[in-house]
Motif scaffolding. Structure first.
Motif, PDB file in Angstrom:
ATOM      1  N   GLU A 103      -3.351  -7.391  -0.387  1.00 19.23           N
ATOM      2  CA  GLU A 103      -3.024  -7.900   0.957  1.00 19.23           C
ATOM      3  C   GLU A 103      -1.526  -7.841   1.212  1.00 19.23           C
ATOM      4  O   GLU A 103      -1.093  -7.604   2.351  1.00 19.23           O
ATOM      5  N   ARG A 142       0.694 -16.587  -1.831  1.00 14.48           N
ATOM      6  CA  ARG A 142      -0.665 -17.087  -1.591  1.00 14.48           C
ATOM      7  C   ARG A 142      -1.747 -16.018  -1.518  1.00 14.48           C
ATOM      8  O   ARG A 142      -2.928 -16.326  -1.642  1.00 14.48           O
ATOM      9  N   GLN A 143      -1.357 -14.751  -1.293  1.00 13.23           N
ATOM     10  CA  GLN A 143      -2.351 -13.703  -1.093  1.00 13.23           C
ATOM     11  C   GLN A 143      -2.375 -12.740  -2.289  1.00 13.23           C
ATOM     12  O   GLN A 143      -1.517 -12.791  -3.164  1.00 13.23           O
ATOM     13  N   SER A 144      -3.331 -11.837  -2.274  1.00 13.61           N
ATOM     14  CA  SER A 144      -3.480 -10.874  -3.365  1.00 13.61           C
ATOM     15  C   SER A 144      -2.457  -9.746  -3.217  1.00 13.61           C
ATOM     16  O   SER A 144      -1.920  -9.518  -2.131  1.00 13.61           O
ATOM     17  N   TYR A 147       2.882 -14.499   1.855  1.00 12.49           N
ATOM     18  CA  TYR A 147       1.834 -13.605   1.359  1.00 12.49           C
ATOM     19  C   TYR A 147       1.974 -13.399  -0.146  1.00 12.49           C
ATOM     20  O   TYR A 147       0.970 -13.369  -0.881  1.00 12.49           O
TER      21      TYR A 147
END
Length: 531
Positions: free
Chosen positions: A92, A87-89, A84
């Protein structure tokens, strides 16, 4: 002169080494206080039925802590959290953390409540031999009710530590266990004299330590902007992935601890003091395991997870290679030193007042047996992240089941005749069985990594045989220099400490000099290219 072959350096090896050094340094501080804790406990309480009751009451939630904190939870949470993070904001990422914290808290609250209510049943399951002594059984049940909530607080502490480790903040989680040691020391010195049953103070100290360790880490999460607002979120995609990874890993990630708990069960039928002897010997083996094995595993798990997320296959393999050769070069002398100096170590450090010479002799037998398995214990800590970083928790489970069954079989084959023939120290057979099973566990993990193709080109062999040759030189030196056991008992504390320090220093030189002559250089060992 024969030299170790030059190998491709793992990327970021200097950073990995610095991170490992930070974890090891903080862990060393914690272990020094841990030694002081064990010394205080041994001197004030000795090794008897009451201390056996406490160690069982502490070992049950501590075993679950190993599963949730250092085992299944961390090994399931860190790879998903790292993915996460990559790859995620940030929003998130914070949502995943809040959902995980809330769900974990809810599950552990229920588990803790059940554990407190069912304390007598748990003592019967994990230490059935106590039923022959109603007073010891009742004392253990009472203390388990006090210690069990430690699981809730320490598992949340592990969650915070996993977040900090993922951001490269290794020092705080590694230093946190100091608070457990300080709590137990304080409970022994200041609380126990005021209680009808002094040993109950230790159980209260464990509970206080759980609260303090969690509170200690919260400000550092706040500094990262990641202090969660826990929320129950079973349906969150990241939480469901963590739970799926955790379920099989609950067993496989901590098979060594399962074996130790099985040892406790069997030892409850042996002479009073057997559980305490096993505890103290295991604690001394745990020192190098924590300083290097657990430290290496802690540092490489986020790194391996990052390589997996980025598809960097060569970097993944190189990081594993780096950790294995460090583990081997450290584990061999540590195992030999602990085994050969088991008697002097216990005599010099805890053989005072309530912990007498017979206690030291019995504990030294299990210390030597546990020490023989140290290389395997350390390799398990290094090899397991190779699976968890790929979010494969099933393979270690299958391997763990095999190792546990072998441990139980070996216990029956070794301890039963030992006990029936009334030979001294049958508890040492428990430690030996655990060590042998650990070698099988490590070997199967290694073989699986090779078959999976994620560790296709091992290059640690040159370091392995050189470590064994140097270890043999160290063993010969220690065997020749170590005074007989009877001499240690007659010396005062300062004399014992000076002799032990001299032996440790001589052993270190006897290992380092041949290793150097055989071509092993720190620069090559740490993975830096030769200049």
């Amino acid at each position: 002169m024969c030299r170790v072959p030059r190998t491709r350096s793992p990327p970021l090896s200097r950073k990995l080494f610095r991170s490992t050094a930070v974890v090891s340094a903080m862990t060393l501080v914690s272990r020094i206080f841990g030694y002081l804790r064990d010394m205080v406990l041994a001197v004030y309480f000795g090794a008897n039925g009451a201390t056996d009751a406490f160690f069982v009451a502490f070992r049950i939630p501590n075993f679950l802590r190993r599963l949730f904190a250092e085992g299944a939870f961390s090994q399931a949470f860190v790879p998903v959290f790292t993915e996460y993070k990559e790859r995620q904001s940030p929003e998130e990422l914070r949502e995943l953390l809040a959902s995980t914290a809330g769900t974990l808290s809810g599950v552990l609250f229920v588990v803790t409540a059940l554990g407190v209510v069912a304390a007598p049943v748990l003592i019967f399951v994990f230490a059935p031999g106590f039923t022959t002594d109603p007073a010891r059984y009742a004392l253990a049940s009472e203390m388990l009710r006090i210690t069990f909530p430690y699981l809730l607080f320490i598992a949340l502490t592990a969650l915070a530590g996993g977040v900090l480790n993922s951001f490269g903040r290794f020092a705080v989680p590694a230093l946190t266990p100091v608070l457990l040691n300080l709590s137990l020391i304080g409970a022994t010195l200041w609380l126990s004299p005021h209680l009808h049953e002094p040993v109950v103070a230790l159980a209260i100290g464990v509970l206080i330590a759980g609260v303090l360790q969690l509170l200690f880490q919260l400000p550092f999460l706040l500094r990262l902007g990641l202090l969660p607002r826990p929320q129950l979120a079973w349906a969150h995609e990241g939480v469901r992935r963590i739970m799926r990874l955790m379920v099989p890993a609950l067993f496989g990630s901590s098979v060594v601890q399962v074996n130790l708990l099985f040892d406790t069960l069997v030892a409850s039928f042996l002479a009073a003091g057997s559980i305490s002897w096993l505890y103290y010997s295991d604690r001394f083996v745990d020192l190098p395991l924590a300083l290097f094995g657990i430290a290496l595993g802690t540092v490489i798990l986020p790194q391996l997870s990052r390589h997996k997320a980025q598809g960097a296959v060569a970097d993944f393999e190189a990081t594993l290679e780096w950790a294995i050769r460090i583990a081997l070069v450290v584990a061999v002398p540590a195992a030999l030193g602990l085994a050969l100096l088991s008697g002097p170590i216990l005599s010099a450090l805890i053989e005072y007042r309530a912990f007498n010479a017979e206690d030291a002799r019995m504990a030294s037998m299990s210390l030597a047996a546990f020490a023989s398995g140290l290389p395997a214990f350390m390799l398990i800590k290094v090899l397991a992240p190779g699976f968890y970083s790929r979010q494969d928790t099933r393979t270690p489970v299958r391997i763990g089941i095999v190792a546990m069954l072998v441990n139980m079989t070996l216990t029956a084959l070794i301890v039963t005749p030992w006990y029936l023939l009334k030979l001294p120290g049958p508890h040492a057979g428990l430690a030996l069985s655990t060590s042998l099973a650990a070698y099988l566990n490590a070997g199967l993990l290694y073989r699986r990594l090779r078959l999976d193709g994620v560790y296709a080109t091992p290059r640690w062999g040159g370091y392995g045989w050189r470590a064994l040759v140097s270890g043999a030189a160290m063993a010969a030196c220690l065997y020749w220099l170590t005074p007989p056991a009877t001499a240690w008992t007659g010396w005062d504390a300062l004399h014992r400490a000076l002799h032990l320090g001299g032996l440790v220093g001589a052993g270190a030189l006897a290992y380092a000099i041949p290793l150097w002559l055989l071509g092993v250089r720190p620069r090559a060992l740490l993975g830096r290219p030769r200049g």
